[in-house]
Design a protein around this motif. Structure first.
Motif, short mmCIF file in Angstrom:
data_model
loop_
_atom_site.label_atom_id
_atom_site.label_comp_id
_atom_site.label_asym_id
_atom_site.label_seq_id
_atom_site.Cartn_x
_atom_site.Cartn_y
_atom_site.Cartn_z
N GLU A 317 0.69 -1.16 0.00
CA GLU A 317 -0.03 -0.20 0.04
C GLU A 317 0.74 1.35 0.20
N VAL A 318 1.98 1.29 -0.91
CA VAL A 318 2.67 2.35 -0.84
C VAL A 318 2.17 3.54 -1.49
N TYR A 319 0.94 3.30 -2.32
CA TYR A 319 0.36 4.45 -2.78
C TYR A 319 -0.87 4.63 -2.02
N ASN A 320 -0.92 4.45 -0.69
CA ASN A 320 -2.25 4.58 0.15
C ASN A 320 -2.65 6.01 -0.03
N HIS A 321 -4.10 6.16 -0.13
CA HIS A 321 -4.70 7.61 -0.28
C HIS A 321 -4.10 8.40 -1.53
N LEU A 322 -3.44 7.62 -2.22
CA LEU A 322 -3.49 8.46 -3.69
C LEU A 322 -4.41 7.92 -4.83
N THR A 323 -5.67 8.16 -4.30
CA THR A 323 -7.01 7.77 -5.11
C THR A 323 -7.88 9.32 -5.61
N PHE A 324 -8.27 9.25 -6.84
CA PHE A 324 -8.84 10.43 -7.10
C PHE A 324 -10.09 10.27 -8.00
N GLY A 325 -10.59 8.77 -7.98
CA GLY A 325 -11.96 8.41 -8.54
C GLY A 325 -12.84 8.34 -7.60
N THR A 326 -13.90 7.50 -7.89
CA THR A 326 -15.15 7.17 -7.31
C THR A 326 -14.82 6.20 -6.29
N THR A 327 -13.73 5.29 -6.27
CA THR A 327 -13.41 4.26 -5.07
C THR A 327 -12.61 4.90 -4.23
N PRO A 328 -13.07 4.92 -2.95
CA PRO A 328 -12.00 5.33 -1.99
C PRO A 328 -10.90 4.06 -1.65
N PHE A 329 -9.71 4.71 -1.11
CA PHE A 329 -8.97 3.85 -0.66
C PHE A 329 -9.37 3.07 0.87
N VAL A 330 -9.41 1.74 0.60
CA VAL A 330 -9.63 0.90 1.91
C VAL A 330 -8.22 -0.02 2.18
N PRO A 331 -7.79 -0.06 3.39
CA PRO A 331 -6.46 -1.01 3.55
C PRO A 331 -6.93 -2.13 3.80
N MET A 332 -6.23 -2.99 3.20
CA MET A 332 -6.22 -4.42 3.38
C MET A 332 -6.22 -4.88 4.97
N GLY A 333 -5.53 -4.10 5.74
CA GLY A 333 -5.76 -4.49 7.17
C GLY A 333 -7.10 -4.54 8.09
N VAL A 334 -7.98 -3.81 7.23
CA VAL A 334 -9.45 -3.77 7.72
C VAL A 334 -9.79 -5.13 7.92
N PHE A 335 -9.44 -6.15 6.95
CA PHE A 335 -9.79 -7.36 7.32
C PHE A 335 -8.66 -8.46 7.97
N GLY A 345 4.50 -0.09 2.99
CA GLY A 345 4.11 1.33 2.91
C GLY A 345 5.50 1.99 2.98
N SER A 346 5.35 3.32 2.66
CA SER A 346 6.42 4.23 2.97
C SER A 346 6.10 5.68 2.46
N ILE A 347 6.79 6.64 3.13
CA ILE A 347 6.44 8.08 2.94
C ILE A 347 6.61 8.44 1.39
N SER A 348 7.28 7.65 0.92
CA SER A 348 8.01 8.13 -0.59
C SER A 348 6.71 8.69 -1.72
N LYS A 349 5.63 8.09 -1.63
CA LYS A 349 4.62 8.42 -2.74
C LYS A 349 3.75 9.49 -2.14
N ARG A 350 3.04 9.38 -1.01
CA ARG A 350 1.88 10.27 -0.65
C ARG A 350 2.57 11.75 -0.08
N TRP A 351 4.19 11.65 0.18
CA TRP A 351 4.76 12.94 0.66
C TRP A 351 5.82 13.31 -0.71
N PHE A 352 5.79 12.53 -1.78
CA PHE A 352 6.81 12.86 -2.76
C PHE A 352 8.11 12.93 -2.38
N VAL A 353 8.42 11.93 -1.63
CA VAL A 353 9.89 11.87 -1.44
C VAL A 353 10.71 10.65 -1.23
N PRO A 354 10.51 9.93 -2.63
CA PRO A 354 11.14 8.56 -2.71
C PRO A 354 12.57 8.62 -2.30
N GLY A 355 13.41 9.36 -2.57
CA GLY A 355 14.66 9.69 -2.05
C GLY A 355 15.11 9.52 -0.69
#
Length: 865
Positions: A317-335, A345-355
């Motif tokens: 879920e490295v892209y968690n919460h980077l959603t922009f359509g009609t389907t919201p992000f649901v973490p697998m941990g819910v189950f 996961g990581s801070i790389s994608k949501r915070w734009f700091v992969p380095g």
């Protein structure tokens, strides 16, 4: 002496050497006809004497055959293979010696797991396409195949993130080593962040911090690998999973994602693929490379299927919460109550700091199944020894002329239009391509309008390795502390002085990091070998002590010196039955990594009565045809010794005789304060090939910054000819990189640090070493054979026969920590029973207090006369 057949003339031409002189074949042929003698052309001699000459009369070259050993190893194979069937010629001893091969070599890529794994990476495919760019095209390269938007102003991280880095740096609280699973405040923050989306609360103990999401992938696949085990991966998917699975011999089976059903998992195929050896299924959501987001109902079906199959779910879920359509992000941990889930996961994608290289592995498992099964324990064990928004566009190639497949399309597109996209074959789908849209809008539009198509719809190995670890012993001692003791704990067993005010790094280093962060130039991913300016800075820094100049191509940046150790041992372990020679006492991380990659290790002794010099006779006795390398730690950890130039030269000559590589661990380079100056092993690189390992951690007092290097100090190019350099690059292609912004700061750190900072550190260490040595002499049951001259440690002998109720060094340390709150490392942890390793790199007042407590403890436990 050996014998070879006589040959009228032998010409040893230079092999793949730049700027080598061209010799006219007409002249060679004439001399061969007239002289009828054997002629040997020494490339190094030729290059040195006739550098500016357009051609050389071959008969004028009179080489010393023993010099050919290093410079013309390949040419000697030509000599052996081209001998005629005439008279016999007696070989002189030096010629016979020269014909021998070195014991180490690169492995055949056709059967090598490392090259196979390296070939899976997106990075490797993108680099090959980049090589096809038209150098004459002046237009901006449009990078639609990459997955790193952080280079573009539209995707710069927030000032809060930059400020947090600067604040942590300026506080000087975080220059030290971290605990194996990450510091508690960071793990607590991560647990709270992820718990917001879950029906239960995560604990900091559920969180393990990693070097980006890539290392999290590495950890969980390594832990799950066992004989005959297999893992289910999505197709298309993220090929790093295949790469890491190949490295740990974990079988991969692909299930399909269904483009006609919003890239949902083909659950029937999953069930058909699974068997009793299937251990996990990987789910990537939001999807890379598909850009899909799974609905709650579909995720629930996936977990029920996994529960039925009794397998773990790895939720990327490295892209968690980077959603922009009609389907919201649901973490697998819910189950997580349905099936145990490992969330990556990581801070790389949501915070734009992969380095920035900060990720996590989280056990989303409220039922505690992962803990009961031992998986959590193995995760911790492996950590003891360790370091993109995209859309897939279906491409129908029948509309295009002269295009064979997706790879051909991408290469020609790069060459003709300077637009880079990723071919689908890199992700498991031939004749598809992946495009990233996370770039500047104007560049994106420019790139897309040029296209003539449209889219169509753990186990035992880990446990063994983790036990060979200083951290394990220190944690055991810490657990024995008296909780009712009010005196401060004196840490004389650790090797990290950066927590003390006397050992704070320089402002130049801190400023360099701040400048790199504020520039926003280094939030991106780095090259797998390190960014060029940083490698060039290391090459210049090390060259100042060598009789030759290193190139940036000789330098490979790593996550501290620890990863450099891991890389070189892994590469050397590719040879079946290989063994390596390690010092005793030594640094046990070498044993840990050797055990994790099934590399046999043999110990040679360091001699305390001779200043901890290497027992060279023992080295020769231990070595055989399968010995590939010897490790030399200088300045010495744990002995505090510094080898003389004469002794290092003898080591080099012994290694040359044995045909083995020298691994020079010089992480404490220039931290010397006695009568013996530091001499790098690379000085003797012309005698024997040397791999130098180092870092900024010790000399700059920043071990927590995690920036090190592996350098081939090998002026004769033997490591390149043997294939070892190629294997190093291949392995780095599938491992994680050091933080990019620290790489970006490195030139400023190296070039602008003033000598007075280094002098202050040396003076502080010298005074501390004097205090330690003098105080130890006052303790009857402890003797110090040599006053330390380098590093931050000293080894002392413990005479348990003078103590009452003390059985050995471990018993001594356990009782000492309980009674006096002083932590000392038992010698058994570094290979020497009934010895102790002490560090003197702490605050002077605390050092004196701790040594005083040790003296009181020994007097209290002394046998009555």
């Amino acid at each position: 002496m050996g014998r070879i057949k006589k040959w009228k003339m032998l010409l040893l031409m230079p092999f793949a050497q730049p700027n080598s002189t061209v010799i006219l074949y007409q002249m060679v042929s004439e001399m061969k006809r007239k002289l009828k003698i054997l002629v040997v052309a020494d490339e190094a001699y030729e290059h040195l004497i006739f550098k500016n000459t357009p051609f050389v009369p071959i008969g004028s070259v009179k080489p010393n055959l023993s010099d050919l050993l290093d410079d013309n190893g390949d040419a000697f194979e030509v000599l052996v293979s081209n001998l005629a069937e005439e008279e016999s010629v007696v070989l002189e001893p030096e010629m016979e010696e020269a014909l021998k091969k070195w014991n180490f070599e690169g492995v055949d890529g056709s059967v090598d797991d490392m090259e196979r794994a390296s070939a899976y990476t997106v990075r490797g495919v993108v680099c090959s396409i980049m090589d096809s760019l038209n150098g004459d095209d002046m237009r901006t390269v449009v990078r639609l195949g990459h997955g790193d938007p952080s280079n573009f102003p539209s995707f710069r991280t927030c000032t809060v993130a930059e400020d947090a880095i600067v604040d942590a740096l300026r506080s000087a609280k975080y220059n030290h080593y971290s605990v194996k699973n990450g510091i508690l405040p960071a793990r607590r923050a991560m647990a709270e962040y992820l718990s917001r989306d879950l029906p239960y609360k995560l604990s900091p103990d559920d969180v393990y911090l990693t070097v980006g999401c890539e290392q999290a992938i590495d950890v969980i696949l390594m832990v799950l690998s066992r004989p005959a085990a297999n893992v289910l991966l999505p197709r298309p998917g993220f090929p790093l999973y295949e790469a890491r699975a190949a490295c740990c011999s974990l079988e991969v089976r692909h299930y399909n994602l269904l483009p006609g059903q919003d890239w949902e998992v083909d659950l029937e195929a999953v069930e058909a693929l699974s068997d009793e050896n299937t251990v996990a299924i990987v789910i990537i959501n939001p999807g890379n490379p598909c850009g899909s987001v799974y609905k709650h109902q579909h995720l629930e079906k996936v977990t029920k299927m996994a529960r039925k199959l009794r397998i773990l779910v790895i939720a990327d879920e490295v892209y968690n919460h980077l959603t922009f359509g009609t389907t919201p992000f649901v973490p697998m941990g819910v189950f997580g109550s349905t099936v145990p889930v490992i969330t990556l996961g990581s801070i790389s994608k949501r915070w734009f700091v992969p380095g920035w290289r900060l990720g996590w592995l989280v056990t989303s498992d409220p039922n505690g199944i992962l803990k009961k099964s031992g998986v959590a324990k193995n995760i911790m064990g492996y950590l003891y020894v360790s370091a993109n928004p995209a859309t897939f566009i279906q491409l129908n190639l029948s509309f295009l002329e002269d295009i064979d497949d997706d790879m051909d399309f991408c290469i020609k597109l790069a060459k003709e239009e300077s637009v880079i996209v990723l071919p689908g074959v890199a992700l498991g789908l031939k004749n598809w391509i992946r495009i990233t849209f996370a770039i500047e809008p104007s560049i994106l539009e420019d790139g897309l309008t040029k296209w003539n198509f449209e889219g169509n719809n753990g186990y035992d190995k880990i446990n063994k390795a983790s036990k060979i670890n200083i951290r394990t012993v220190l944690h055991m001692l810490m657990d024995n502390l008296n909780q009712h003791e009010n005196r401060p704990v004196v840490p004389l067993g650790h090797g990290d002085p950066s927590v003390f005010a006397s050992f704070r790094t320089c402002s130049v280093a801190e400023d360099a990091i701040v400048d790199a962060v504020r520039s926003a130039k280094y939030n991106c991913y780095a090259s797998h070998v390190g960014i060029l300016p940083a490698r060039r800075a290391v090459a210049e820094y090390l060259s100042s002590d060598l009789p030759y100049t290193l190139s940036e191509d000789d330098v490979y940046l790593t996550i501290g010196c620890a990863q450099a150790i891991h890389v070189i041992l892994t590469v050397l372990a590719n040879r079946p039955s290989a063994n390596i020679l390690l010092p005793r006492p030594g640094f046990p991380l070498y044993e840990s990594y050797a055990a994790s990659c099934n590399l046999e290790y043999r110990h040679y002794d360091l001699l305390p009565d001779r200043g901890w010099e290497v027992d060279l006779e023992a080295v020769e006795a231990l070595s055989d045809e399968n010995t590939v390398a010897i490790v030399i730690i200088n300045p010495g950890n744990p002995c505090g010794s510094v080898f003389t130039s004469q002794h290092l030269e003898k080591i080099a000559e012994t290694a040359r005789k044995l045909r083995i590589l020298v691994i020079a661990d010089e992480v404490y380079d220039h931290l010397t304060f006695g009568s013996t100056p530091f001499v790098p092993m690379g000085v003797f690189g012309s005698i024997v090939p040397v791999v130098t390992l180092g870092a900024i951690s010790k000399r700059w007092l920043v071990p927590g910054w995690r920036l090190g290097w592996l350098v081939t100090t090998d002026p004769n190019g033997i490591l390149k000819k043997s294939g070892l350099v190629k294997n190093i690059v291949e392995y780095l292609n599938i491992t994680v990189d050091p933080p990019t912004f620290i790489q970006g700061a490195l030139p400023q750190i190296i070039n602008k640090t003033k000598d007075d900072f280094f002098s202050k550190t040396i003076n502080t260490l010298r005074e501390a070493a004097d205090t330690c040595y003098n105080k130890i002499r006052e303790i009857p049951c402890i003797t110090c054979p040599n006053k330390p001259e380098g590093s931050m440690f000293v080894m002392v002998r413990l005479n348990v026969s003078l103590l009452d109720g003390i059985s050995d060094d471990v018993d001594f340390c356990l009782k000492l920590v309980k009674e006096e709150s002083v932590i000392v490392l038992p010698g058994i942890a570094v290979g020497m029973k009934n010895w102790l390793r002490l560090t003197f790199a702490i605050e002077p007042s605390l050092l004196e207090d701790g040594l005083g407590r040790i003296k009181a403890f020994c007097l209290r436990h002394a046998k009555k006369q």
